[in-house]
Scaffold this active site. Sequence first.
Site, PDB file in Angstrom:
ATOM      1  CG  HIS A 140      28.023  27.396  14.419  1.00  0.00           C
ATOM      2  ND1 HIS A 140      27.259  27.371  15.566  1.00  0.00           N
ATOM      3  CD2 HIS A 140      28.020  26.119  13.939  1.00  0.00           C
ATOM      4  CE1 HIS A 140      26.810  26.136  15.771  1.00  0.00           C
ATOM      5  NE2 HIS A 140      27.250  25.360  14.791  1.00  0.00           N
ATOM      6  CG  ASP A 177      22.588  22.882  13.096  1.00  0.00           C
ATOM      7  OD1 ASP A 177      22.941  22.723  11.918  1.00  0.00           O
ATOM      8  OD2 ASP A 177      23.296  22.552  14.078  1.00  0.00           O
ATOM      9  CG  HIS A 179      25.937  21.756  16.389  1.00  0.00           C
ATOM     10  ND1 HIS A 179      25.853  21.144  15.150  1.00  0.00           N
ATOM     11  CD2 HIS A 179      26.592  20.889  17.204  1.00  0.00           C
ATOM     12  CE1 HIS A 179      26.455  19.962  15.209  1.00  0.00           C
ATOM     13  NE2 HIS A 179      26.904  19.779  16.435  1.00  0.00           N
ATOM     14  CG  ASP A 265      23.300  19.203  12.796  1.00  0.00           C
ATOM     15  OD1 ASP A 265      22.164  19.637  13.043  1.00  0.00           O
ATOM     16  OD2 ASP A 265      24.314  19.938  12.751  1.00  0.00           O
TER      17      ASP A 265
HETATM   18 ZN   LIG Z   1      24.930  21.765  13.382  1.00  0.00          ZN
END
Ligand SMILES: [Zn+2]
Length: 371
Positions: A140, A177, A179, A265
Amino acid sequence: MLPTGLVAHERYFWHDPGRGAGFSTSSIYVQPDRHPEDPDTKRRLLALLEVSGQVDHLLRIPPRPATMDEILCFHTPRYIEHVRALSAGVGGEAGDSATVGHGSYEIALLSAGGCLAAGEAVLSGRARNAYALVRPPGHHAEADSGRGYCLFGNAVILVKQARQKHGAARVAVVDWDVHHGNGTESAFIDDPSVLTISVHQDHNYPVDAGSLDVNGTGAGRGANINIPLPAGSGQGAYLATFERVVVPALLRFRPDLIVIASGLDAAIIDPIGRMLCTSETYRLMTRLVMQAADEVCGGRIVATHEGGYSNAYVPFCGLAVIEELSGRRSPVIDPYLAEFEMMAGHALLPHQEAVIRAAAELVARVPPGAG
Ligand SMILES: [Zn+2]
């Protein structure tokens, strides 16, 4: 056959993101709690590698701190100094949900440098592939800001150094991931020599990022693919995504190295993801990426550890990935798998298939590699 490399270090577990609930809030009614990005998930994965004996079959690669030049290949001097100054003091926020604790700067340098060491081992032919079990995570982080528990863009820095110093002309990043890999996308959005693919939960985090229509700009048109799967996607959706989008894109792009941004995740009991993957899903996704890597780049894969917040389940998902990378099954049987597989939701559903079908149309836009 060359061994699988493993980067891990106790110091990674000493990065302290604080005891908030993971979301910035000034409310006095939030009881201090374990931070979601807690060292224990990763420490327990390393522990399982040790007690299962799997670690004895891996090449331990010592991490090193990334140099300033290496960090500067992505981040701005002002941001790097901001992290350093916070870390030298009592810590603070280096961006949205990106906490720096005392001493986190040096650990973040070691995290990026651990990924570089893994890349060097693979690209120099000492390891067939490698897993960098590093912390803090990186996908990120943006050039001038931390974000989402990430301080420095580990995968971005690895890709840039692999291209600049190790002759990997074309690199692909597969980010599984849960996200969106916004930092990695931002670094290479106009770069036709780096294919970035993010498979993530639609509108999770960052909530405004990761849509299908962000497909690369300028010279990099076509070299960024987002697959925003609906919440509740399971093994059927993930495998269809890899078989119909990720693998065909890799085969068309023909990278010299594949980087997996390995967030664990998307697992079924992750506290901040809403997907249904099991250790078997991670095993099969790894196998598919390896088959593509064998075909286009001599099997060269470096996995950088990203998210994954279930203390119970991260170790078994991570072990499955590393077992698959190394071609050796440990004696461990995932004790949760049978029950998770009995639960509903693993089959590919029509609203998930619609997203995958739209993403599959983007494969033809990927800049084709030679050969
Ligand atoms: Zn994540």
